[in-house]
Design a protein around this motif. Structure first.
Motif, PDB file in Angstrom:
ATOM      1  N   PRO A  55      11.944 -34.723   5.453  1.00 64.66           N
ATOM      2  CA  PRO A  55      12.178 -33.692   4.737  1.00 64.66           C
ATOM      3  C   PRO A  55      11.456 -32.437   5.013  1.00 64.66           C
ATOM      4  CG  PRO A  55      12.321 -35.426   3.055  1.00 64.66           C
ATOM      5  CD  PRO A  55      11.678 -35.880   4.203  1.00 64.66           C
ATOM      6  N   PRO A  56      11.859 -31.261   5.133  1.00 62.05           N
ATOM      7  CA  PRO A  56      11.090 -30.104   5.492  1.00 62.05           C
ATOM      8  C   PRO A  56      10.159 -29.566   4.400  1.00 62.05           C
ATOM      9  CG  PRO A  56      13.153 -29.326   5.111  1.00 62.05           C
ATOM     10  CD  PRO A  56      13.330 -30.673   5.134  1.00 62.05           C
ATOM     11  N   SER A  57       9.248 -28.805   4.730  1.00 61.36           N
ATOM     12  CA  SER A  57       8.514 -28.181   3.555  1.00 61.36           C
ATOM     13  C   SER A  57       9.341 -27.363   2.975  1.00 61.36           C
ATOM     14  CB  SER A  57       7.076 -27.492   4.177  1.00 61.36           C
ATOM     15  OG  SER A  57       6.392 -27.036   3.259  1.00 61.36           O
ATOM     16  N   VAL A  58       9.775 -27.552   2.033  1.00 61.82           N
ATOM     17  CA  VAL A  58      10.845 -26.564   1.040  1.00 61.82           C
ATOM     18  C   VAL A  58      10.816 -26.846  -0.288  1.00 61.82           C
ATOM     19  CG1 VAL A  58      12.866 -27.811   1.694  1.00 61.82           C
ATOM     20  CG2 VAL A  58      12.874 -25.242   1.181  1.00 61.82           C
ATOM     21  N   ILE A  59      11.001 -25.921  -1.338  1.00 62.39           N
ATOM     22  CA  ILE A  59      11.299 -26.272  -2.507  1.00 62.39           C
ATOM     23  C   ILE A  59      12.624 -25.955  -2.853  1.00 62.39           C
ATOM     24  CG2 ILE A  59      10.488 -25.929  -5.079  1.00 62.39           C
ATOM     25  CD1 ILE A  59       7.736 -25.320  -4.113  1.00 62.39           C
ATOM     26  N   LEU A  60      13.377 -26.851  -3.432  1.00 59.29           N
ATOM     27  CA  LEU A  60      14.756 -26.413  -3.829  1.00 59.29           C
ATOM     28  C   LEU A  60      15.214 -26.556  -5.041  1.00 59.29           C
ATOM     29  CD1 LEU A  60      16.783 -28.862  -0.877  1.00 59.29           C
ATOM     30  CD2 LEU A  60      16.152 -26.246  -0.642  1.00 59.29           C
ATOM     31  N   GLY A  61      16.091 -25.850  -5.731  1.00 58.19           N
ATOM     32  CA  GLY A  61      16.398 -25.715  -7.265  1.00 58.19           C
ATOM     33  C   GLY A  61      17.944 -26.374  -6.933  1.00 58.19           C
ATOM     34  N   VAL A  62      18.527 -27.365  -7.636  1.00 59.45           N
ATOM     35  CA  VAL A  62      19.641 -27.880  -7.639  1.00 59.45           C
ATOM     36  C   VAL A  62      20.361 -28.204  -8.845  1.00 59.45           C
ATOM     37  CG1 VAL A  62      19.384 -28.488  -5.150  1.00 59.45           C
ATOM     38  CG2 VAL A  62      19.360 -30.170  -7.116  1.00 59.45           C
ATOM     39  N   THR A  63      21.728 -27.923  -9.080  1.00 60.07           N
ATOM     40  CA  THR A  63      22.432 -28.619 -10.200  1.00 60.07           C
ATOM     41  C   THR A  63      23.396 -29.605  -9.917  1.00 60.07           C
ATOM     42  OG1 THR A  63      24.052 -26.684 -10.061  1.00 60.07           O
ATOM     43  CG2 THR A  63      22.048 -26.232 -11.200  1.00 60.07           C
ATOM     44  N   ASN A  64      23.941 -29.410  -8.585  1.00 58.09           N
ATOM     45  CA  ASN A  64      25.155 -30.623  -8.668  1.00 58.09           C
ATOM     46  C   ASN A  64      24.806 -31.812  -8.373  1.00 58.09           C
ATOM     47  OD1 ASN A  64      27.308 -31.946  -7.112  1.00 58.09           O
ATOM     48  ND2 ASN A  64      27.797 -29.821  -6.183  1.00 58.09           N
ATOM     49  N   PRO A  65      25.360 -32.831  -9.196  1.00 60.76           N
ATOM     50  CA  PRO A  65      24.767 -34.132  -9.326  1.00 60.76           C
ATOM     51  C   PRO A  65      25.032 -35.080  -7.772  1.00 60.76           C
ATOM     52  CG  PRO A  65      26.622 -33.681 -10.821  1.00 60.76           C
ATOM     53  CD  PRO A  65      26.512 -32.608 -10.040  1.00 60.76           C
ATOM     54  N   PHE A  66      25.614 -34.432  -6.847  1.00 60.60           N
ATOM     55  CA  PHE A  66      25.742 -35.026  -5.582  1.00 60.60           C
ATOM     56  C   PHE A  66      24.434 -34.947  -4.945  1.00 60.60           C
ATOM     57  CE2 PHE A  66      26.396 -33.973  -0.967  1.00 60.60           C
ATOM     58  CZ  PHE A  66      27.169 -35.198  -0.677  1.00 60.60           C
ATOM     59  N   PHE A  67      23.409 -33.821  -5.280  1.00 61.70           N
ATOM     60  CA  PHE A  67      22.294 -33.976  -4.731  1.00 61.70           C
ATOM     61  C   PHE A  67      21.484 -35.216  -5.090  1.00 61.70           C
ATOM     62  CE2 PHE A  67      23.123 -29.414  -4.072  1.00 61.70           C
ATOM     63  CZ  PHE A  67      22.744 -29.307  -2.788  1.00 61.70           C
ATOM     64  N   ALA A  68      21.731 -35.801  -6.398  1.00 60.38           N
ATOM     65  CA  ALA A  68      20.672 -36.977  -6.821  1.00 60.38           C
ATOM     66  C   ALA A  68      21.039 -37.980  -5.824  1.00 60.38           C
ATOM     67  CB  ALA A  68      21.347 -37.439  -8.119  1.00 60.38           C
ATOM     68  N   LYS A  69      21.969 -38.271  -5.154  1.00 62.14           N
ATOM     69  CA  LYS A  69      22.232 -39.242  -4.263  1.00 62.14           C
ATOM     70  C   LYS A  69      21.875 -39.015  -2.795  1.00 62.14           C
ATOM     71  CE  LYS A  69      25.914 -42.278  -2.046  1.00 62.14           C
ATOM     72  NZ  LYS A  69      27.201 -42.468  -2.184  1.00 62.14           N
ATOM     73  N   THR A  70      22.271 -37.472  -2.462  1.00 61.61           N
ATOM     74  CA  THR A  70      21.977 -36.820  -1.174  1.00 61.61           C
ATOM     75  C   THR A  70      20.547 -36.880  -0.775  1.00 61.61           C
ATOM     76  OG1 THR A  70      23.980 -35.578  -1.358  1.00 61.61           O
ATOM     77  CG2 THR A  70      22.624 -34.966   0.506  1.00 61.61           C
ATOM     78  N   LEU A  71      19.538 -36.420  -1.883  1.00 62.81           N
ATOM     79  CA  LEU A  71      18.105 -35.994  -1.728  1.00 62.81           C
ATOM     80  C   LEU A  71      17.254 -37.248  -2.246  1.00 62.81           C
ATOM     81  CD1 LEU A  71      17.928 -32.332  -2.637  1.00 62.81           C
ATOM     82  CD2 LEU A  71      18.168 -33.358  -0.279  1.00 62.81           C
ATOM     83  N   GLN A  72      17.861 -38.326  -2.224  1.00 66.17           N
ATOM     84  CA  GLN A  72      17.117 -39.724  -2.903  1.00 66.17           C
ATOM     85  C   GLN A  72      16.060 -39.961  -2.019  1.00 66.17           C
ATOM     86  OE1 GLN A  72      19.637 -42.941  -3.764  1.00 66.17           O
ATOM     87  NE2 GLN A  72      18.616 -43.202  -5.815  1.00 66.17           N
ATOM     88  N   HIS A  73      16.093 -39.464  -0.665  1.00 65.94           N
ATOM     89  CA  HIS A  73      15.103 -40.009   0.305  1.00 65.94           C
ATOM     90  C   HIS A  73      13.666 -39.103   0.158  1.00 65.94           C
ATOM     91  CE1 HIS A  73      17.453 -36.949   2.502  1.00 65.94           C
ATOM     92  NE2 HIS A  73      16.271 -36.991   3.234  1.00 65.94           N
TER      93      HIS A  73
END
Length: 576
Positions: free
Chosen positions: A319-337
């Motif tokens: 993952p790159p050096s970045v801070i993301l703010g997310v609300t979509n439940p899809f990200f809980a799976k997509t960004l699990q790594h």
């Protein structure tokens, strides 16, 4: 649509009541000192989110920029945000865009580094309204008013959009035009000054910070005189400051670890139910290391439609050096790594059970997971339990949020300053001695930063001299040195120090008796000196705020005197 016209929305003659204005100043010049444009984004049944208006209408946005603004101007459908919602976002500018105008560049370089705008990104400030409306086929009225700026003035623009947007929803396009007209009369942001900014009969008063401000334990010195109070005044305590306590209340035991993660540029995801919470959390995170500038990318609100979605969610690389703010439940799976995930909950009135436990990143399955920090990270510093006890006591005794926030902000300012002081001390040791600065030679340069040499100084003159926090400070520095935050800090300080050396060299030339020095010199040496003085005059022009005007006059006299001493044929060549 109004946003497709080529001519500005309005032109007017200069009134005698107007403030001082440059004869070359055009309509919208002062507006562009603050904002790039204002937009209205609506929901179209066929297109989805669509750009309805852009003010001023001559402003150009690329298709990619419009698409990103449209998608980021509405909360995700799962958020269920009824009524009015405010949040902010950040997008990349399209490649090939010109840097900001001269005014932007001039204003920007005098601001503290941590709040400077950049030429690669726009900041967006959103006011979204969703209400039931049976007259609309979809059953809902959904629209956003958005302010776009190169400056990350979160506190100011959040207040501004909260005044401007309701007026637009009540009165339509004329009110947005009137607001732009008001902003086009604002004075330019002048660092160190307190400005009055009228909007719809209200006046926002705010002090513009300066790079020369001395920040000490949460207090800013070198304050400008307060502008006299006038009716309908809203005094903003800061241009950019955000409420960090509310953002971290549900993860208080881990705030010191959050500081380490941000300081070292670790990839971070902040998950919450609404973009208001994610954007305030991300803004709070990057402000933890102030007055250091957070130099990696950050997205206060990020969606699956963002043009960088694939770049930031790929599993084929780290993952790159970045801070993301997310609300979509899809990200809980997509960004699990991702190695560090923060789940933000609601505000609390008491301390919940299990408050101190860290959770493994792999245990985050859905966005409904409990609030907490999901990570395997082991902090370098020992936890400061005193600050945690103080804040928890504040929750229990219902201490005002403003007071809790002030305690937390002061704490992080102190720990960041303790971290910076050894770096600054070492940087000063790299400076050449002033006695080595000669008017007859090129200015000396700064010695390179030697990480190993610096680390040897930490044991005896490190942060432990000003901070009571114990731990592996050396390890923390080593991790920091691999981050873009160090790269950004070093590049900025290197520029400042080299600028200082140029000023000292310029002063040495001013004080030297150059006419005596050239008496026994060859013409080629004299011409070389003339070229060096001209370089110094160019430097003085480009850095007029750090160069004394008296010294500029001395340089010009030196130049004229030296040229006059040369043969006439050479004089004519040098004057041409």
């Amino acid at each position: 649509m109004a946003g497709t016209k080529e001519e500005p929305l309005f032109h007017r003659e200069k009134s005698p009541d107007d403030g001082p204005q440059s004869p070359t100043m055009l309509p919208w010049d002062r507006f562009s000192n603050w904002l790039y444009c204002a937009c209205v984004v609506t929901f179209d049944l066929e297109l989805g989110q669509a750009m309805e208006l852009i003010y001023p209408s001559h402003v150009k946005l690329t298709d990619a920029e419009k698409a990103n603004i449209c998608y980021l101007s509405f909360p995700d459908s799962n958020s269920g945000c009824m009524g009015d919602t405010q949040f902010n976002f950040r997008i990349r500018q399209s490649p090939g865009r010109k840097p900001g105008n001269k005014s932007f560049i001039s204003i920007n370089k005098e601001l503290p580094v941590s709040i400077q705008g950049d030429n690669a990104h726009y900041c967006g400030f959103v006011y979204f309204r969703q209400t039931k409306d049976k007259s609309i086929r979809r059953g809902y009225f959904q629209k956003s008013v958005v302010l776009i700026s190169r400056f990350p003035f979160v506190a100011l623009f959040s207040e501004l959009i909260s005044i401007l947007a309701p007026e637009y929803f009540d009165n339509g396009e004329p009110s947005l035009e009137a607001a732009c007209h008001d902003i086009d009369q604002w004075p330019a942001p002048c660092s160190g000054e307190t400005v009055n900014l009228p909007i719809f009969g209200t006046v926002l008063q705010v002090r513009i910070p300066s790079r020369s401000d001395k920040v000490l334990l949460g207090q800013v010195t070198n304050k400008s005189p307060v502008v006299p109070m006038i009716p309908a005044h809203v005094i903003l305590p800061s241009l950019c400051e955000v409420d960090i306590f509310s953002g971290f209340q549900s993860i208080l035991p881990h705030i010191q670890m959050m500081w380490e993660l941000v300081l070292t540029g670790e990839p971070l995801v902040a998950m919450a139910a609404s973009p208001s919470v994610t954007s305030s959390t991300v803004q709070a995170l990057i402000s933890l290391i102030s007055p250091l500038k957070y130099c990696s990318d950050y997205r206060p609100y990020f969606t699956i439609h963002d043009s960088e979605f694939k770049e930031y969610t790929t599993k084929t690389q780290a993952p790159p050096s970045v801070i993301l703010g997310v609300t979509n439940p899809f990200f809980a799976k997509t960004l699990q790594h991702w190695p560090h995930i923060i789940r933000i909950g609601e505000m609390m009135t008491q301390t919940p059970k299990g408050f101190n436990k860290l959770k493994k990143a792999s245990s985050l399955k859905t966005l409904d997971s409990k609030p907490g920090v999901y990570t395997r990270y082991k902090p370098f510093l020992n936890k400061d339990k005193a600050i945690l006890k103080r804040l928890i006591k504040g929750i229990q005794t219902k201490r005002p949020v403003e007071a809790q926030n002030a305690i937390l902000r002061r704490y992080f300012l102190e720990i960041t300053q303790s971290f910076i002081i050894p770096l600054e001390r070492y940087m000063a040791s790299l400076m050449p001695l002033q006695r080595n600065i000669s008017p007859h030679k090129s200015p000396p340069v700064l010695r390179p930063f030697d990480i190993e040499e610096f680390l040897k100084t930490v044991e005896h003159s490190g942060p432990q001299l000003t901070s009571g926090i114990k731990g592996d400070w050396q390890g923390l520095y080593q991790r920091f040195f691999r981050s873009s935050n160090f790269e950004g800090w070093y590049k900025f300080r290197q520029h400042e120090v080299n600028q200082k050396l140029q000023v000292l060299h310029l002063e040495a030339i001013c004080e030297a008796n150059l006419l005596d020095w050239i008496q026994d010199k060859q013409e080629v040496e004299i011409v070389d000196l003339i070229l060096r003085i001209r370089e110094k005059l160019t430097f003085a022009t480009n850095n007029n705020l750090v160069v004394n005007m008296e010294n500029v006059n001395k340089l010009q006299k030196h130049l004229q005197g030296i040229i006059s001493s040369l043969p006439e044929d050479l004089q004519s060549v040098l004057k041409s």
